[in-house]
Design an enzyme around this catalytic site. Structure first.
Site, PDB file in Angstrom:
ATOM      1  N   PRO A  75       0.817  -1.220   0.000  1.00 19.97           N
ATOM      2  CA  PRO A  75       0.000   0.000   0.000  1.00 19.97           C
ATOM      3  C   PRO A  75       0.854   1.275   0.000  1.00 19.97           C
ATOM      4  CG  PRO A  75       0.234  -0.777   2.234  1.00 19.97           C
ATOM      5  CD  PRO A  75       1.104  -1.678   1.383  1.00 19.97           C
ATOM      6  N   LYS A  86       5.164  -4.914  -6.014  1.00 20.30           N
ATOM      7  CA  LYS A  86       4.283  -4.014  -6.771  1.00 20.30           C
ATOM      8  C   LYS A  86       3.734  -2.951  -5.825  1.00 20.30           C
ATOM      9  CE  LYS A  86       0.136  -3.584  -7.341  1.00 20.30           C
ATOM     10  NZ  LYS A  86       0.174  -2.135  -7.092  1.00 20.30           N
ATOM     11  N   GLU A  96       1.435   2.936  -7.989  1.00 20.90           N
ATOM     12  CA  GLU A  96       2.192   3.786  -8.914  1.00 20.90           C
ATOM     13  C   GLU A  96       2.436   5.182  -8.331  1.00 20.90           C
ATOM     14  OE1 GLU A  96      -0.804   2.761  -8.909  1.00 20.90           O
ATOM     15  OE2 GLU A  96      -2.188   3.786 -10.273  1.00 20.90           O
ATOM     16  N   ALA A 119     -10.988  -5.196   1.420  1.00 18.57           N
ATOM     17  CA  ALA A 119     -11.785  -5.345   0.187  1.00 18.57           C
ATOM     18  C   ALA A 119     -10.906  -5.915  -0.931  1.00 18.57           C
ATOM     19  CB  ALA A 119     -12.363  -3.989  -0.210  1.00 18.57           C
ATOM     20  N   GLY A 157      -8.060  -7.504  -0.475  1.00 17.69           N
ATOM     21  CA  GLY A 157      -7.602  -8.824  -0.018  1.00 17.69           C
ATOM     22  C   GLY A 157      -8.580  -9.916  -0.413  1.00 17.69           C
ATOM     23  N   GLU A 175      -2.146  -9.025   5.038  1.00 16.56           N
ATOM     24  CA  GLU A 175      -2.151  -8.009   6.109  1.00 16.56           C
ATOM     25  C   GLU A 175      -3.160  -6.947   5.715  1.00 16.56           C
ATOM     26  OE1 GLU A 175      -0.505  -7.617   8.912  1.00 16.56           O
ATOM     27  OE2 GLU A 175       1.105  -9.080   8.822  1.00 16.56           O
ATOM     28  N   CYS A 194      -2.681   1.181   9.605  1.00 15.40           N
ATOM     29  CA  CYS A 194      -3.632   0.070   9.831  1.00 15.40           C
ATOM     30  C   CYS A 194      -3.972  -0.076  11.304  1.00 15.40           C
ATOM     31  CB  CYS A 194      -3.063  -1.225   9.283  1.00 15.40           C
ATOM     32  SG  CYS A 194      -1.443  -1.618   9.959  1.00 15.40           S
ATOM     33  N   GLU A 223     -13.042   1.333   8.951  1.00 11.27           N
ATOM     34  CA  GLU A 223     -11.755   2.007   9.098  1.00 11.27           C
ATOM     35  C   GLU A 223     -11.883   3.385   8.456  1.00 11.27           C
ATOM     36  OE1 GLU A 223      -8.627   0.632   6.373  1.00 11.27           O
ATOM     37  OE2 GLU A 223      -7.342   0.418   8.121  1.00 11.27           O
ATOM     38  N   PHE A 262      -9.067   5.823   8.309  1.00  9.66           N
ATOM     39  CA  PHE A 262      -7.784   6.112   7.651  1.00  9.66           C
ATOM     40  C   PHE A 262      -7.557   7.608   7.463  1.00  9.66           C
ATOM     41  CE2 PHE A 262      -4.465   3.953   4.908  1.00  9.66           C
ATOM     42  CZ  PHE A 262      -4.147   3.021   5.878  1.00  9.66           C
TER      43      PHE A 262
HETATM   44  P1  NAD Z   1      -5.598  -1.190  -1.440  1.00 11.79           P
HETATM   45  O1  NAD Z   1      -6.193  -2.489  -1.051  1.00 11.79           O
HETATM   46  O2  NAD Z   1      -6.407  -0.238  -2.220  1.00 11.79           O
HETATM   47  O3  NAD Z   1      -4.243  -1.412  -2.278  1.00 11.79           O
HETATM   48  C1  NAD Z   1      -3.188  -2.196  -1.794  1.00 11.79           C
HETATM   49  C2  NAD Z   1      -2.389  -2.722  -2.982  1.00 11.79           C
HETATM   50  O4  NAD Z   1      -3.203  -3.615  -3.738  1.00 11.79           O
HETATM   51  C3  NAD Z   1      -1.941  -1.627  -3.955  1.00 11.79           C
HETATM   52  O5  NAD Z   1      -0.646  -1.940  -4.433  1.00 11.79           O
HETATM   53  C4  NAD Z   1      -2.970  -1.742  -5.084  1.00 11.79           C
HETATM   54  O6  NAD Z   1      -2.500  -1.263  -6.316  1.00 11.79           O
HETATM   55  C5  NAD Z   1      -3.181  -3.241  -5.113  1.00 11.79           C
HETATM   56  N1  NAD Z   1      -4.452  -3.680  -5.712  1.00 11.79           N
HETATM   57  C6  NAD Z   1      -5.625  -3.001  -5.758  1.00 11.79           C
HETATM   58  N2  NAD Z   1      -6.570  -3.785  -6.339  1.00 11.79           N
HETATM   59  C7  NAD Z   1      -5.965  -4.957  -6.661  1.00 11.79           C
HETATM   60  C8  NAD Z   1      -6.424  -6.163  -7.253  1.00 11.79           C
HETATM   61  N3  NAD Z   1      -7.685  -6.313  -7.656  1.00 11.79           N
HETATM   62  N4  NAD Z   1      -5.545  -7.177  -7.425  1.00 11.79           N
HETATM   63  C9  NAD Z   1      -4.261  -7.055  -7.012  1.00 11.79           C
HETATM   64  N5  NAD Z   1      -3.772  -5.920  -6.438  1.00 11.79           N
HETATM   65  C10 NAD Z   1      -4.625  -4.897  -6.260  1.00 11.79           C
HETATM   66  O7  NAD Z   1      -5.087  -0.550  -0.079  1.00 11.79           O
HETATM   67  P2  NAD Z   1      -4.420   0.886   0.116  1.00 11.79           P
HETATM   68  O8  NAD Z   1      -5.482   1.910   0.046  1.00 11.79           O
HETATM   69  O9  NAD Z   1      -3.226   1.007  -0.760  1.00 11.79           O
HETATM   70  O10 NAD Z   1      -3.871   0.767   1.607  1.00 11.79           O
HETATM   71  C11 NAD Z   1      -4.615   1.071   2.726  1.00 11.79           C
HETATM   72  C12 NAD Z   1      -5.107  -0.210   3.404  1.00 11.79           C
HETATM   73  O11 NAD Z   1      -4.006  -1.030   3.760  1.00 11.79           O
HETATM   74  C13 NAD Z   1      -5.818   0.095   4.710  1.00 11.79           C
HETATM   75  O12 NAD Z   1      -6.990  -0.680   4.783  1.00 11.79           O
HETATM   76  C14 NAD Z   1      -4.814  -0.338   5.772  1.00 11.79           C
HETATM   77  O13 NAD Z   1      -5.392  -0.712   7.006  1.00 11.79           O
HETATM   78  C15 NAD Z   1      -4.149  -1.478   5.096  1.00 11.79           C
HETATM   79  N6  NAD Z   1      -2.840  -1.727   5.711  1.00 11.79           N
HETATM   80  C16 NAD Z   1      -2.689  -2.840   6.493  1.00 11.79           C
HETATM   81  C17 NAD Z   1      -1.495  -3.082   7.140  1.00 11.79           C
HETATM   82  C18 NAD Z   1      -1.329  -4.288   8.025  1.00 11.79           C
HETATM   83  O14 NAD Z   1      -0.205  -4.585   8.397  1.00 11.79           O
HETATM   84  N7  NAD Z   1      -2.392  -4.986   8.375  1.00 11.79           N
HETATM   85  C19 NAD Z   1      -0.420  -2.190   6.970  1.00 11.79           C
HETATM   86  C20 NAD Z   1      -0.607  -1.071   6.163  1.00 11.79           C
HETATM   87  C21 NAD Z   1      -1.820  -0.847   5.514  1.00 11.79           C
END
Ligand code: NAD
Length: 479
Positions: free
Chosen positions: A150, A175, A178, A230, A232, A247, A281, A380, A382
Site C-alpha cells: 500500500p 508491486k 504507482e 476489500a 484482499g 495483512e 492500519c 476504518e 484512515f
Molecule cells: P488497497 O487495497 O487499495 O491497495 C493495496 C495494494 O493492492 C496496492 O498496491 C494496489 O495497487 C493493489 N491492488 C488493488 N486492487 C488490486 C487487485 N484487484 N488485485 C491485485 N492488487 C490490487 O489498499 P491501500 O489503500 O493502498 O492501503 C490502505 C489499506 O491497507 C488500509 O486498509 C490499511 O489498514 C491497510 N494496511 C494494512 C497493514 C497491516 O499490516 N495490516 C499495513 C498497512 C496498511
C-alpha cells in the site's frame, strides 16, 4: 521539472515496454514531480523469469551467505537514507523529521532482523516407528513472491517482504502503488550496490490491473499482500493455490477504563489518530470511554489535540502532513457527514484545512458522542479523526470493541493488572497494547489480526517464507 523514473526489473533499470506513464503529483505541493513507467505483461514475464532463476540459485546458498547479503543491503541503504526519506515525504505527505526519517531507519531493521534470524532457522529430527528410518525436516524457500503493497508506508512495508524473503532464498517482485513508488525505486540502488543477484528483487509500480496480473501469474508461488480487506478478498478469490501472507484493514479500539491514567490515555489516543495523518492500519480508530470518566477524558483529549500540528511536512515543527490522496480524504468527509447526521458533535477540526497548496490537508478532528451505527465507528476511516464512543461499564466496552470484524490492534488504559488481563482475554484482536497507543509496534513483534482481518506475521517472520520439507532415510536398504 518532473523526474523520469525507471522500473527495476531483473537487476536492470528500464522504461519497460508498456509505453504508459503515471503522472505523479505530490500531495504536499500539488506539483507534477515524476513520471512513473507502467510495466507491460511482457515486462512482468521478464521479472518472473529472472526471479525464478535467482531463487533456484539462492536456495543453494548457506544461511550465513544470505545473512551477509542482508547486512550488505542494510549498509548500502544508510548513505541513501536522507534522500529516500525526502522523496517519501514529497510523494506520500508524512512529516520528514517526525516520521519519514524513522521509517527508513526501520526499513533497515528488516534486513538486520532477517540476517540474525536466518542463521537460527532450523529443521528438526523427528522420531520414527521404524528403527531403520531417520527423519529430518528442512526449511526450503517457497520460490517467487509477489509483494503487493500500500501507499501509507511506501518503503517499510515492501521491505517487510524483501528482507525475510531474501534471507530464506526467495525472490520478491514488489508491486507498490504507482503513486508512491519513487522512494522505493531510489532505495533499489542499494540492492545493486550490495550485489543482490539479478532478478532476486524487482520493483514494478502499478495499480489493480498489474496487481491482478501478478496474482494470477503461473510463475508466482506466493502472494504477500498488505492493503485493504476489500482488495484482499479479491486477491484470495483470484490467486488459486498459492502461499500467502495477508495483512489488511484495522478498526483499532482504544478502551479507557475508570482507573486509567487519563492524561496518558488522552495524549496517546490523540497521537494514535494523527500519526501519519491517521493513515495507519493500527491507528486509533475508535475511543471507547466508560461513562464514569467520560467528561474528564474528553476535556483532556481536546487539550492534547494541540500536539497535532498540521503543516508543511518539510517543516520540523509539523507533526501532521496532508493526506496522501483524494479518495482517502473523500472517505473521511463522508464518514464525518454521516456521524453528524446521526447526532455526533465535532469538538475539534471537522474538515479540510484552508490555505495549503493542495486540498489534502485535513484538520485534526475530534468527534464526540459517535453512534455505533455510524460509518465512522463501523469502518476504518484512515484519516486524522478521533471518534469518541461511550460504554456504561467494562463489559459493554468489550462488546463495543468486538463488534468490529477488523481486530488488528487494540489498546486498553487501566492501572489494574487484573483488569488488563481481563480485557486481553476478551478482546478479539491480533495485539492488545496496555497503556500505550494502538500505534505501537516493533519490527520483530508478531503482527496480525483476529476476527478475520489478517493471516499476519508470526514470530520471527522467516518461517512464512519457507516450505517445510521432510527427508526420510532408510538405513537398511543400501548395498
Ligand atoms: P488497497 O487495497 O487499495 O491497495 C493495496 C495494494 O493492492 C496496492 O498496491 C494496489 O495497487 C493493489 N491492488 C488493488 N486492487 C488490486 C487487485 N484487484 N488485485 C491485485 N492488487 C490490487 O489498499 P491501500 O489503500 O493502498 O492501503 C490502505 C489499506 O491497507 C488500509 O486498509 C490499511 O489498514 C491497510 N494496511 C494494512 C497493514 C497491516 O499490516 N495490516 C499495513 C498497512 C496498511
Amino acid at each position: 521539472m518532473a523526474e523520469d523514473l525507471k522500473l527495476y526489473i531483473a537487476g536492470e533499470w528500464t522504461e519497460g515496454t508498456g509505453n504508459e506513464f503515471h503522472k505523479l503529483i505530490s500531495p504536499v505541493t500539488g506539483e507534477h514531480i515524476a513520471n512513473v513507467p507502467l510495466a507491460s505483461p511482457a515486462d512482468i514475464d521478464r521479472a518472473v523469469a529472472a526471479a525464478r532463476t535467482a531463487t533456484e540459485d539462492m536456495r543453494h546458498w548457506s544461511a550465513f551467505e544470505r545473512a551477509d547479503l542482508c547486512l550488505r543491503i542494510a549498509a548500502a541503504i544508510e548513505p541513501l537514507e536522507e534522500e529516500i526519506a525526502r522523496i517519501q515525504t514529497l510523494e506520500q505527505g508524512k512529516p520528514y523529521q517526525a516520521e519519514s526519517l524513522d521509517d527508513i531507519a526501520e526499513a533497515n531493521q528488516y534486513f538486520y532482523n532477517a540476517a540474525e534470524d536466518a542463521k537460527r532457522l532450523s529443521g528438526e529430527v523427528i522420531p520414527t516407528s521404524d528403527r531403520h528410518k531417520r527423519m529430518f525436516t528442512f526449511r526450503r524457500p517457497v520460490g517467487v513472491w509477489a509483494a503487493i503493497t500500500p501507499w501509507n508506508f511506501p518503503v517499510t512495508i515492501p521491505l517487510e517482504y524483501v528482507g525475510p524473503g531474501l534471507a530464506t532464498g526467495n525472490a520478491v517482485i514488489v508491486k507498490p502503488p504507482e503513486f508512491t513508488s519513487w522512494a522505493l525505486l531510489k532505495l533499489a540502488e542499494a540492492f545493486d550496490e550490495a550485489g543482490v543477484p539479478k532478478g532476486a528483487v524487482s520493483i514494478i509500480p502499478g495499480g489493480a490491473s498489474i496487481g491482478e496480473h501478478l496474482v494470477q501469474h503461473a510463475g508466482i508461488d506466493a502472494i504477500g499482500f498488505t492493503g485493504s480487506s476489500a482488495t484482499g478478498k479479491k486477491i484470495v478469490a483470484q490467486m488459486g493455490i498459492k502461499r500467502s501472507i495477508m495483512e489488511m484493514s484495522g478498526n483499532g479500539p482504544t478502551i479507557v477504563t475508570a482507573d486509567a491514567n487519563l492524561e496518558a490515555a488522552a495524549s496517546l489516543a490523540v497521537y494514535g489518530a494523527y500519526y501519519n495523518a491517521g493513515q495507519v492500519c493500527c491507528a486509533t480508530e475508535r475511543v471507547i470511554v466508560v461513562d464514569q470518566v467520560r467528561d474528564e477524558f474528553v476535556e483532556l483529549a481536546v487539550k492534547a489535540s494541540t500536539a497535532a500540528v498540521l503543516g508543511d511536512p518539510f517543516d520540523d515543527q509539523t507533526t501532521m502532513g496532508p493526506l496522501n490522496n483524494e479518495p482517502t480524504a473523500a472517505k473521511v468527509d463522508r464518514q464525518l457527514a454521516d456521524a453528524l447526521e446521526r447526532g455526533a458533535n465535532v469538538l475539534v477540526g471537522g474538515g479540510r484545512a484552508k490555505g495549503f497548496p493542495t486540498d489534502l490537508y485535513y484538520d485534526f478532528t475530534i468527534v464526540d458522542r459517535v453512534p455505533e451505527d455510524s460509518s465512522l465507528s463501523k469502518e476504518e476511516s484512515f484519516g486524522p479523526v478521533l471518534p469518541i464512543l461511550t460504554a456504561s461499564d467494562d463489559e459493554e466496552a468489550v462488546a463495543v470493541a468486538n463488534r468490529s470484524n477488523l481486530g488488528l490492534q487494540a489498546a486498553v488504559f487501566t492501572s489494574s493488572l487484573a483488569k488488563a488481563f481481563w480485557y486481553a482475554d476478551r478482546i478479539r484482536s491480533g495485539t492488545v497494547v496496555v497503556n500505550d497507543s494502538t500505534d505501537f509496534w516493533e519490527t520483530f513483534q508478531p503482527f496480525g489480526g483476529a476476527a478475520g482481518t489478517d493471516t499476519g506475521w508470526g514470530r520471527g517472520r522467516l518461517e512464512e517464507f519457507t516450505d517445510l520439507q521432510t527427508v526420510v532415510f532408510d538405513l537398511k536398504n543400501v548395498k
